[in-house]
Design a protein around this motif. Sequence first.
Motif, PDB file in Angstrom:
ATOM      1  N   UNK A 235      -4.140   7.109 -12.540  1.00  0.00           N
ATOM      2  CA  UNK A 235      -4.321   7.985 -11.521  1.00  0.00           C
ATOM      3  C   UNK A 235      -3.746   7.256 -10.313  1.00  0.00           C
ATOM      4  N   UNK A 236      -3.935   5.977 -10.231  1.00  0.00           N
ATOM      5  CA  UNK A 236      -3.511   5.157  -8.988  1.00  0.00           C
ATOM      6  C   UNK A 236      -1.928   5.432  -8.782  1.00  0.00           C
ATOM      7  N   UNK A 237      -1.338   4.993 -10.114  1.00  0.00           N
ATOM      8  CA  UNK A 237      -0.144   4.989 -10.056  1.00  0.00           C
ATOM      9  C   UNK A 237       0.689   6.408  -9.453  1.00  0.00           C
ATOM     10  N   UNK A 238       0.124   7.512  -9.810  1.00  0.00           N
ATOM     11  CA  UNK A 238       0.442   8.750  -9.332  1.00  0.00           C
ATOM     12  C   UNK A 238       0.279   9.000  -7.689  1.00  0.00           C
ATOM     13  N   UNK A 239      -1.010   8.441  -7.602  1.00  0.00           N
ATOM     14  CA  UNK A 239      -1.468   8.498  -6.026  1.00  0.00           C
ATOM     15  C   UNK A 239      -0.542   7.824  -5.115  1.00  0.00           C
ATOM     16  N   UNK A 240      -0.014   6.800  -5.609  1.00  0.00           N
ATOM     17  CA  UNK A 240       0.875   5.645  -4.956  1.00  0.00           C
ATOM     18  C   UNK A 240       2.037   6.853  -4.333  1.00  0.00           C
ATOM     19  N   UNK A 241       2.641   7.411  -5.333  1.00  0.00           N
ATOM     20  CA  UNK A 241       3.710   8.320  -5.040  1.00  0.00           C
ATOM     21  C   UNK A 241       3.604   9.289  -4.359  1.00  0.00           C
ATOM     22  N   UNK A 242       2.639   9.934  -4.432  1.00  0.00           N
ATOM     23  CA  UNK A 242       1.979  11.101  -3.531  1.00  0.00           C
ATOM     24  C   UNK A 242       1.908  10.567  -2.227  1.00  0.00           C
ATOM     25  N   UNK A 243       1.129   9.651  -1.822  1.00  0.00           N
ATOM     26  CA  UNK A 243       0.598   9.184  -0.486  1.00  0.00           C
ATOM     27  C   UNK A 243       1.965   8.699   0.276  1.00  0.00           C
ATOM     28  N   UNK A 244       2.878   7.992  -0.631  1.00  0.00           N
ATOM     29  CA  UNK A 244       4.278   7.437  -0.011  1.00  0.00           C
ATOM     30  C   UNK A 244       4.921   8.824   0.399  1.00  0.00           C
ATOM     31  N   UNK A 245       5.223   9.776  -0.291  1.00  0.00           N
ATOM     32  CA  UNK A 245       5.781  11.084  -0.077  1.00  0.00           C
ATOM     33  C   UNK A 245       5.391  11.698   1.099  1.00  0.00           C
TER      34      UNK A 245
END
Length: 812
Positions: free
Chosen positions: A365-375
């Motif tokens: 969940x956090x791994x996916x969130x990092x990409x989303x927040x960065x984009x």
Amino acid sequence: MINLSRNTPIALVVGAAGFIGSSVADKLLEKGIQVVGVDNLSTGKKENLDTASRSKKFHFLNQDMGSLLPVDLPRLDYAYFIISETSDRDDYCGALDNFLKVCNNFLPKIVLTSSIDLYGEKGESAVLQMAERRIAEFTKEKNANARVVRLASVFGPRMHFRGTDPILKLIFAAATDALQKEPTPLDFTTRALYIADVADLLLKSTLHGATAQKIYDGARLVPVKVAEIKQVLLDPVWHEMKKFEPTELPPWNSPNLEKTVSELSWKPKAKLVEALKSTLHFLLNNPGYLEAQGGAGWPEQEEKADNEKNKEREQLIKEFRMGEREVKKNVDKINMEGPFKFMLTLVILALFTAAVIYPAGALAWNYISIGQYTKQGENASGEHNFANMLFLFEKADKAEAEVKGALASFKRLDVGGILPGNITSDLDVLSAKRSTARGEREIMEALQVISGGGKGDEISRHLERADAYFAKAEQKISNLGGDTFYIERVRKAVAFLPKIIPQSGEKIYLIVLFDENNLKIGGGEIKSLSEAKFKDGKLLEIKEDSMNLNKQVLSVMAEPDFPSSAKTILALFQSQTGRAADGVIAWDNVAAQDLNELFYLPGRNFLFALWGPNEAFAGKHTVAYMVDPEIESYLLSENFGGRMFLEPKEKDGMRRDFLSVLTEGVPLHKIGVEKIINTDGKVTTKLVLSSLGANFGKVRVYLEVGEQLINLNAKSLSDFGRVGYEFENVGAENLVLEFTSQKKADFTKGKLDYILDIAKQVGAGSTPLEFKLRYPAGYSAKSGGGEANIPQELSFTSDLAQDRDFDIILAQ
């Protein structure tokens, strides 16, 4: 057998039998350009090439571009890749790779057609994203001359019906006598282009000056109501008689549309009624065309696709319900085996869940969130919403800390092998992106201070933080083996900025705009001269027309060494105004657009926007001179100063030659250079200069000291440590010059390192360049970019988009 002339430009058109490709081929032939068209006719039609086939300059290859071309091209000046993104991905990729292999041999001007839908989430094409990325990589790796043209939907004779634009359905319905039944929402609009305007845009993107490494947009400047298009199609003759014009709507700019219009002097010319009438006339007079294009079955195909999607959905539901029954069956089995065994199973499952499954789920969940927040943060940065960017990046940083903690736990449990091996590298990439965006934000804050939005002493703090962020990003990218070239250049710019705009004191710089379309020996004719005044790190004012542009000022750009010209401008400014200035920055219209982007970048990648001025300096569309010797030394070291090459030092076993061709009035269309090195070391040079359909006015050629002109009479010069020859009123489109050198090449120990430096004229366009080196028998030649097609001859095809140097090792 294909018979191609070496003396006429050649264009390669991949997808030549398609709708757009065939129109581009027709347009190129009208310009007198030879065309080699490639198409496997999977979606294109040979009938589309009827007009082109009547020309002797058109040659068609009925084959897949996934196979190499069965023909040796004597030259290649232009290359167009116009394959539909709906093609099979592997076929598209294979065709693009072979297309670039052909281009690698000649480095022509390259055009890739893409889609304007890439700017939005709807309709994104992974194939086109891959193609644009591959073109960018090729351009950077080979220093190639490429551009991407993103198109809206296109209509016209020979059109296809792939796409979702409502104009396609309306034209199809009109051609099949079903227009009255076609529902049309009143609020729908379209930006579709007529095919003639598209062909004109694609040619202008290649034939118009310095357009390399840019993205252009092709779309209507003002959208049109779909309801009005329907009314025109119902009775085009009546609307033509009434001289119908669409309702004026607000302009709808895509990110690069304004740049396309201004740089290429392009805008759609087709009248809407005439364009629709011409399209409908073609379709009605070619009744078999719709069916052959796959258009006749369009509604049925859509219905069939919907049915297939429904079947897939029903199958997924069926499988899910079967899975439910299987779970229930397993639970019943556990219940039958007794409560003790059941409790033991639950305890084991709970321990496994707590130790592995829950941390793994949290990690994912956090791994996916990092990409989303960065984009999302990068998008906010592009919109200059830096507060939101920082908020999102803080959430990404927190999620990254959680992921790293989970990774450490898995490592201690020795179950790390169940995780993908690229998680750490992905985290570093995303972290580098966030550091880069944070650095961009600090630079933007510094620029705001300079333009009057804060205290001058804040500039250094912003720039120091920016450099720290970029250094962090550079380190991570370097550790991953990535390319840090752009970040390195930005860090140099960050270091340079406080020197030219110090946070205390006053600086005055003269801003010169010159006309690249009216070339002088040292650049374009001066059109305006403004005065920019900075105080305590802030831009106080820009005073336009601060000097009288008399004959003395206008004649300043008559010499090729910009530092000399700049010193003259500074002296004239002081004599007219009584004030001293600290430097001169000169640019042409090509550079003006890129330089302005530094201060207004909505939705743009800052690194690439900042790279625009770097390109302008490299291409000598911008040059600068500073009175401060430290800053001037920096400019010269980066080749930003417009100085003629200094005398290079040679060593044993080396031969270094120099060439610079400067014209006045008429720009160069092509330069051909042939160097011949004989066994005894004697070096001769043949130089062929071609103009673009007009006689040369003044031409000046600079070479290495010791070069003697042997076939014509000319005025001799000795400037800047070089020998020069000047020709006035040449009165011809071509000029052939032959030289012999008094200095022999030194084949020390059977080896020679031969280097040719070619300096570009300030303000000139990207002139095509061909260089041949002929060398003695018994020697072999090694070079990074040349090709030995003939024994004892090495050939290069390039351009003068910037200064060039060729380094060749000759060895026995």
